[in-house]
Motif scaffolding. Structure first.
Motif, mmCIF file in Angstrom:
data_model
loop_
_atom_site.group_PDB
_atom_site.id
_atom_site.type_symbol
_atom_site.label_atom_id
_atom_site.label_comp_id
_atom_site.label_asym_id
_atom_site.label_seq_id
_atom_site.Cartn_x
_atom_site.Cartn_y
_atom_site.Cartn_z
ATOM 1 N N GLU A 176 0.643 -1.256 -0.186
ATOM 2 C CA GLU A 176 0.101 0.505 0.009
ATOM 3 C C GLU A 176 0.915 1.412 -0.092
ATOM 4 N N GLU A 177 0.917 2.131 -0.459
ATOM 5 C CA GLU A 177 1.185 3.462 -0.735
ATOM 6 C C GLU A 177 1.630 3.982 0.612
ATOM 7 N N ASP A 178 1.012 3.749 2.135
ATOM 8 C CA ASP A 178 1.540 3.650 3.146
ATOM 9 C C ASP A 178 2.216 3.053 4.294
ATOM 10 N N ALA A 179 2.034 2.304 3.042
ATOM 11 C CA ALA A 179 2.307 0.460 4.678
ATOM 12 C C ALA A 179 4.166 0.552 5.024
ATOM 13 N N VAL A 180 4.152 0.003 5.866
ATOM 14 C CA VAL A 180 5.179 0.283 6.909
ATOM 15 C C VAL A 180 6.335 -1.245 6.488
ATOM 16 N N MET A 181 7.634 -1.132 6.307
ATOM 17 C CA MET A 181 8.728 -2.577 6.648
ATOM 18 C C MET A 181 9.232 -2.570 7.338
ATOM 19 N N ALA A 182 9.597 -3.673 8.336
ATOM 20 C CA ALA A 182 10.900 -3.518 9.156
ATOM 21 C C ALA A 182 11.978 -4.256 8.359
ATOM 22 N N TYR A 183 12.460 -3.445 8.306
ATOM 23 C CA TYR A 183 13.536 -3.613 7.317
ATOM 24 C C TYR A 183 14.480 -2.383 6.527
ATOM 25 N N PRO A 184 15.216 -2.577 6.512
ATOM 26 C CA PRO A 184 16.795 -3.163 6.839
ATOM 27 C C PRO A 184 16.453 -3.843 8.723
ATOM 28 N N PRO A 185 17.540 -4.689 9.024
ATOM 29 C CA PRO A 185 17.013 -5.259 10.598
ATOM 30 C C PRO A 185 17.437 -3.939 11.553
ATOM 31 N N GLY A 186 16.498 -3.179 12.176
ATOM 32 C CA GLY A 186 16.736 -2.091 13.480
ATOM 33 C C GLY A 186 16.217 -0.845 13.372
ATOM 34 N N THR A 187 15.320 -1.364 11.201
ATOM 35 C CA THR A 187 14.991 0.083 11.142
ATOM 36 C C THR A 187 12.962 -0.608 10.786
ATOM 37 N N VAL A 188 13.341 0.982 10.162
ATOM 38 C CA VAL A 188 11.352 0.620 9.789
ATOM 39 C C VAL A 188 11.882 1.396 8.675
ATOM 40 N N THR A 189 10.749 0.927 7.150
ATOM 41 C CA THR A 189 11.446 1.349 5.998
ATOM 42 C C THR A 189 9.599 1.650 6.108
ATOM 43 N N VAL A 190 8.995 3.064 5.256
ATOM 44 C CA VAL A 190 7.809 3.348 5.455
ATOM 45 C C VAL A 190 7.092 4.339 4.155
ATOM 46 N N GLY A 191 6.130 3.988 3.287
ATOM 47 C CA GLY A 191 5.694 4.012 2.304
ATOM 48 C C GLY A 191 5.922 3.631 1.245
ATOM 49 N N ARG A 192 5.450 3.267 0.002
ATOM 50 C CA ARG A 192 5.322 2.839 -1.620
ATOM 51 C C ARG A 192 7.077 3.315 -2.366
ATOM 52 N N ASP A 193 6.905 4.524 -1.866
ATOM 53 C CA ASP A 193 8.282 5.019 -2.404
ATOM 54 C C ASP A 193 10.017 5.095 -1.466
ATOM 55 N N ALA A 194 9.878 4.646 -0.275
ATOM 56 C CA ALA A 194 10.983 4.349 0.329
ATOM 57 C C ALA A 194 11.148 3.044 -0.100
ATOM 58 N N ILE A 195 9.868 1.971 -0.071
ATOM 59 C CA ILE A 195 9.974 0.929 0.163
ATOM 60 C C ILE A 195 10.611 0.568 -1.793
ATOM 61 N N ARG A 196 10.486 0.950 -2.652
ATOM 62 C CA ARG A 196 10.432 1.095 -3.744
ATOM 63 C C ARG A 196 12.551 1.216 -3.488
ATOM 64 N N ARG A 197 12.858 2.265 -3.450
ATOM 65 C CA ARG A 197 14.142 2.861 -2.652
ATOM 66 C C ARG A 197 15.245 1.242 -2.539
ATOM 67 N N LEU A 198 14.693 1.012 -1.770
ATOM 68 C CA LEU A 198 14.699 0.282 -0.504
ATOM 69 C C LEU A 198 15.607 -1.268 -2.027
ATOM 70 N N TRP A 199 14.324 -1.256 -2.028
ATOM 71 C CA TRP A 199 14.963 -2.379 -2.976
ATOM 72 C C TRP A 199 15.738 -2.354 -4.318
ATOM 73 N N GLU A 200 15.650 -1.196 -4.507
ATOM 74 C CA GLU A 200 16.607 -1.068 -5.679
ATOM 75 C C GLU A 200 18.138 -1.174 -5.552
ATOM 76 N N LYS A 201 18.367 -1.148 -4.011
ATOM 77 C CA LYS A 201 19.631 -1.277 -3.367
ATOM 78 C C LYS A 201 19.956 -2.654 -3.186
ATOM 79 N N VAL A 202 18.493 -3.129 -2.809
ATOM 80 C CA VAL A 202 18.785 -4.580 -2.556
ATOM 81 C C VAL A 202 19.098 -5.900 -3.613
ATOM 82 N N LEU A 203 18.103 -5.101 -4.988
ATOM 83 C CA LEU A 203 18.056 -6.151 -5.738
ATOM 84 C C LEU A 203 19.280 -5.957 -6.748
ATOM 85 N N ALA A 204 20.340 -4.372 -6.413
ATOM 86 C CA ALA A 204 21.617 -4.238 -7.504
ATOM 87 C C ALA A 204 22.652 -5.174 -7.474
#
Length: 121
Positions: A34-62
């Motif tokens: 969802e647009e305002d989703a919350v993901m507890a990743y990377p460990p010990g942090t929280v990533t909030v929102g679809r755009d931030a989650i996309r940016r995080l996965w861009e780094k992981v999937l690189a």
């Protein structure tokens, strides 16, 4: 987001995640949230929102990691909210997501904790 296959059952989200992550598609992975989703990743942090989650996965999937499907545990559903979970193949901890049914009947992740680790003893 509309170009992607929709998760018509809560359990579809895990399959779609594996397919999109293995294809290196960070935008496709983020479309599962969802647009305002919350993901507890990377460990010990929280990533909030679809755009931030996309940016995080861009780094992981690189680094082109490979994900294997994991057999989901039974889904717990209450109306338009469900709890999905999978035990990792390595047997360490668990993964859990709270997902919500959209007006079109599809499901998206609202809260994602991809890693639960047993407490250190």
């Amino acid at each position: 987001m509309d170009a992607y296959e929709k998760a018509m059952k809560p359990e579809d989200l895990t399959r779609l995640f594996v397919e999109r992550a293995n294809a290196g598609d960070a935008a496709g992975v983020a479309a599962l949230y969802e647009e305002d989703a919350v993901m507890a990743y990377p460990p010990g942090t929280v990533t909030v929102g679809r755009d931030a989650i996309r940016r995080l996965w861009e780094k992981v999937l690189a680094d082109a990691p490979h994900f294997e499907p994991e057999e989901p545990l039974p889904t717990l559903v209450s109306g338009d909210i469900a709890l999905t979970s999978t035990p990792p193949r390595d047997g360490a901890g668990a993964r859990a997501q709270v997902v919500r049914r959209r007006p079109d009947g599809s499901w998206l992740r609202l809260i994602d904790r991809p890693e639960f680790r047993p407490p250190a003893r």
